[in-house]
Enzyme design. Structure first.
Site, PDB file in Angstrom:
ATOM      1  N   GLU A   1      -8.876  -2.080   5.878  1.00 16.33           N
ATOM      2  CA  GLU A   1      -9.226  -3.296   5.143  1.00 16.33           C
ATOM      3  C   GLU A   1      -9.296  -4.503   6.072  1.00 16.33           C
ATOM      4  O   GLU A   1     -10.166  -5.358   5.936  1.00 16.33           O
ATOM      5  CB  GLU A   1      -8.203  -3.538   4.031  1.00 16.33           C
TER       6      GLU A   1
ATOM      7  N   THR B   1       2.535   7.327  -4.421  1.00 21.64           N
ATOM      8  CA  THR B   1       3.915   7.506  -4.856  1.00 21.64           C
ATOM      9  C   THR B   1       4.549   6.123  -4.939  1.00 21.64           C
ATOM     10  O   THR B   1       4.211   5.221  -4.168  1.00 21.64           O
ATOM     11  CB  THR B   1       4.731   8.366  -3.880  1.00 21.64           C
TER      12      THR B   1
ATOM     13  N   SER C   1       3.916   6.851   2.252  1.00 24.73           N
ATOM     14  CA  SER C   1       2.811   7.668   1.748  1.00 24.73           C
ATOM     15  C   SER C   1       1.461   7.113   2.182  1.00 24.73           C
ATOM     16  O   SER C   1       0.471   7.835   2.219  1.00 24.73           O
ATOM     17  CB  SER C   1       2.873   7.761   0.217  1.00 24.73           C
TER      18      SER C   1
ATOM     19  N   TYR D   1       7.733   5.486  -4.439  1.00 26.23           N
ATOM     20  CA  TYR D   1       8.847   5.384  -3.487  1.00 26.23           C
ATOM     21  C   TYR D   1       8.416   4.765  -2.159  1.00 26.23           C
ATOM     22  O   TYR D   1       7.248   4.844  -1.762  1.00 26.23           O
ATOM     23  CB  TYR D   1       9.451   6.769  -3.238  1.00 26.23           C
TER      24      TYR D   1
ATOM     25  N   HIS E   1       0.824  -1.211   0.000  1.00 27.46           N
ATOM     26  CA  HIS E   1       0.000   0.000   0.000  1.00 27.46           C
ATOM     27  C   HIS E   1       0.861   1.264   0.000  1.00 27.46           C
ATOM     28  O   HIS E   1       0.354   2.345  -0.322  1.00 27.46           O
ATOM     29  CB  HIS E   1      -0.930  -0.004   1.217  1.00 27.46           C
ATOM     30  N   ASP E   2       2.129   1.132   0.348  1.00 31.63           N
ATOM     31  CA  ASP E   2       3.052   2.264   0.282  1.00 31.63           C
ATOM     32  C   ASP E   2       3.437   2.570  -1.161  1.00 31.63           C
ATOM     33  O   ASP E   2       3.661   3.721  -1.530  1.00 31.63           O
ATOM     34  CB  ASP E   2       4.314   1.948   1.099  1.00 31.63           C
TER      35      ASP E   2
ATOM     36  N   HIS F   1      -0.969 -12.683  -1.051  1.00 31.97           N
ATOM     37  CA  HIS F   1      -2.365 -13.092  -0.899  1.00 31.97           C
ATOM     38  C   HIS F   1      -2.479 -14.571  -0.560  1.00 31.97           C
ATOM     39  O   HIS F   1      -3.462 -15.002   0.048  1.00 31.97           O
ATOM     40  CB  HIS F   1      -3.149 -12.786  -2.177  1.00 31.97           C
TER      41      HIS F   1
ATOM     42  N   ASP G   1       8.150   5.520   1.026  1.00 33.34           N
ATOM     43  CA  ASP G   1       8.177   6.806   1.724  1.00 33.34           C
ATOM     44  C   ASP G   1       7.034   6.978   2.713  1.00 33.34           C
ATOM     45  O   ASP G   1       6.740   8.107   3.129  1.00 33.34           O
ATOM     46  CB  ASP G   1       8.169   7.957   0.711  1.00 33.34           C
TER      47      ASP G   1
END
Length: 636
Positions: free
Chosen positions: A277, A209, A215, A211, A141-142, A378, A213
């Site tokens: 989630e 993003t 986010s 990267y 997810h990042d 998964h 990071d």
């Protein structure tokens, strides 16, 4: 005579045409509407205005822009994903991959039934803890968020209902012999948002993003980040006491089984819409959120003259540095293996700077990574969630995962210790083995909706993944074998990186080896030596994480503008995931490496795997970075 016959024939043709026209006008126009698909025009992303960058800027931008000064849009949010191989759209332009070597590709639900059905009990990993799965999801997810097409007015397309004529719907057909869903029933599937590249070919968008990071915690642009900030002392908004994630005042997906009553019970909010989630994912978001505020508070203590902005950005920079170190120093070695990391030059050094930055390296996430390779996790998703207290005693009966998708109730249990007990449960439980089998929690009951009776009330995750790969026009598994330097399999017996019984299942599902969907081929591979995954999965993961490391101007091991001093870097490199867990919870003990299973107190260490287990460590002995290395000597 000939001329007269010609005129007679001509008159007959005219009469026939008129009768045909009358017949068509008399048909039900609604039938024609039903047959006609409603096309949706795509935006185009090609030539764009230049971005102005500040080469001496010490901190990353929130949207990832200007990381690469020569190509400021590389890796930024809301951009097209890259490709390793040319698409195989049916029309080369954007129609989903549907044609196989002999006929149409098999139904994705049929493939799932043949290959991905799990048994009564899970096959377990002898080495790794369940925490590795949650961490991998958090990391995914990042780096990526591929949005799905929505209604013009917002909200999900009703692809099995009023929007069924929309060409952006590509629904999953349920086969005749299905035992979970009704044969012929419609499983809705909305295509990923697409934009046309400079060659008028459909490409998918990454809203995140690329990267590494954080986010997913800080937001992917200035607006999202601003909404998460407290605007005082460099802090993020939080629900106190306890520094919990802030309240989501208008949740789109999160649900509660009782009315919201902040701060006791509410839908939590972070920098990513998928934060709730599962309750375990929301719990990991909370640890990173707390760590930011802990760092900001410590920095303010030694730099009292610093502004809110300087405190926020410095705390964020340290948090990202720690996060990157954990990814490359703990997670990736446990996933793709240390040998593969050394081969690709993505191993990090025990101490000191190590600059591998390459200005020509585009860190932008590539499609095969986000849509297939990094979805390998998964297959690690468990059937149920365990909650374990600080003495490693079960707090309650394991909770069926199907009942907790986008549900926040467990997050608030046990006087707000629920998040800590959930993470303790993941660290204390063995991970399901990486293999072709998917637990019913995600293959039969993904996003289970108990309120829907007599209609489609759940999804099939591997079927969705394969449909998504076809939606994106991804080439089949065989093409990526060749990309990774492995021979193509011309027959199912040549699938040497698959067990014979698995190759037989693949032959049962597909007409030929070139038809095998990328995701299916990856999750059915035998794990390579020293790795959790198989050879092609290793290759694709290693390539992407190399791009993310060598293409990141702000990568934590770099020296110079935006980098850490030698003393600061030494502090960053002593941080482990267990450090962050202990610093931001009331835990007493945890294994030093949370990605590995705990070494048993009775000395039985698991036969030949004994060297991989991790010892329990006292949280009181774990310390964060020495914040005094961040004292600003220039302040008054």
């Amino acid at each position: 005579m000939v001329v007269r016959c010609f005129h007679v024939v001509q008159r007959c043709i005219c009469i026939i045409l008129i009768l045909c026209l009358v017949f068509l006008q008399g048909t039900d126009s609604s039938d024609k509407v039903k047959r006609k698909r409603r096309a949706v025009p795509l935006d185009k992303e090609c030539e764009q205005s230049e971005l102005t960058c500040q080469p001496d800027e010490q901190f990353r931008t929130m949207d990832g822009s200007c990381n690469n000064l020569a190509n400021p849009r590389w890796g930024m949010s809301n951009r097209l994903q890259n490709r390793l191989l040319k698409n195989v759209y049916d029309d080369d332009k954007g129609a989903p991959r549907a044609e196989g070597c002999n006929s149409k590709l098999p139904l994705v639900r049929q493939v799932s039934n043949i290959i991905h059905a799990a048994g009564e009990t899970s096959d377990l990993d002898y080495i790794r803890s369940q925490f590795i799965m949650t961490f991998g999801q958090f990391l995914a997810h990042d780096t990526n968020l591929t949005p799905m097409v929505e209604k013009d007015s917002g909200g999900d397309l009703e692809c099995c209902g009023e929007d069924s004529d929309n060409t952006e719907c590509h629904n999953i057909v349920i086969p005749e012999d299905d035992t979970r869903f009704k044969p012929g029933e419609c499983m809705p599937f909305s295509r990923s948002v697409g934009r046309l590249d400079c060659n008028d070919v459909r490409q998918q968008v990454n809203m995140q993003t690329s990267y590494i990071d954080l986010s997913m915690s800080y937001g992917k642009n200035m607006e999202e980040s601003s909404n998460l900030r407290n605007k005082s002392g460099g802090m993020l908004n939080a629900v106190n006491p306890g520094d919990y994630l802030p309240v989501d005042e208008s949740p789109k997906k999160c649900e509660l089984r009782v009315p919201a009553n902040p701060p006791s019970i509410y839908c939590p909010k972070s920098g990513d819409p998928r934060a709730t989630e599962t309750p375990v994912l929301a719990s990991l978001h909370t640890i990173i959120h707390r760590e930011h505020n802990r760092l900001a508070e410590a920095l303010a203590g030694v730099n009292p003259s610093w502004s809110d902005e300087q405190l926020f950005q410095t705390a964020r920079k340290i948090n990202i540095g720690q996060w990157q170190h954990i990814v490359y120093n703990e997670y990736l070695p446990a996933t793709i293996g240390s040998e593969k990391m050394e081969e690709y030059g993505i191993d990090v050094k025990p101490s000191g700077h190590h600059d591998t930055y390459n200005e020509s390296m585009d860190a932008t996430v590539f499609n095969a990574f986000s849509t297939a390779a990094f979805r390998f996790g998964h297959s690690l998703i468990p059937q149920a969630l365990s909650m374990v207290d600080f003495d490693f005693s079960p707090k309650r009966k394991a909770e069926e995962l199907k009942n907790h998708f986008f549900k926040a109730d467990l997050y608030h249990t046990y006087n707000k210790l629920g998040i800590e007990y959930l993470l303790m449960g993941m660290a204390n439980s063995p991970c399901p083995r990486f293999d072709r089998k998917f637990e019913n929690s995600v293959r039969q009951d993904l996003f289970f909706d108990e309120k829907k009776v007599g209609e489609m009330n759940a999804f099939d995750l591997p079927a969705l993944n394969n449909q998504r790969g076809r939606d994106h026009g991804l080439p089949g598994y065989n093409e990526y074998r060749e990309y990774c330097g492995l021979p193509k399999a011309t027959s199912f017996s040549e699938l040497v990186d698959h067990l014979p019984d698995v190759a037989a299942l693949l032959e049962n599902a597909y007409d030929c080896t070139d038809d095998i969907d990328l995701f299916v081929g990856l999750v059915t591979e035998k794990p390579s030596k020293g790795s959790q995954v198989g050879p092609v999965t290793q290759c694709l993961l290693a390539q992407q994480f190399k791009n993310l490391k060598d293409g990141d101007r702000f990568f934590y091991e770099r020296q110079g503008t935006g980098g850490f001093t030698p003393d600061q870097l030494e502090e960053i490199k002593k941080i482990r995931m267990s450090t962050l867990f202990c610093l931001n919870t009331d835990a007493k003990k945890i294994q030093g490496n949370m990605f590995l299973r705990i070494k048993r107190a009775d000395g039985k260490k698991g036969s030949c795997y004994k060297d991989y287990f991790s010892e329990l460590e006292d949280c009181d002995n774990m310390t964060g970075v020495n914040i005094y290395h961040w004292i600003d000597m220039q302040q008054p």
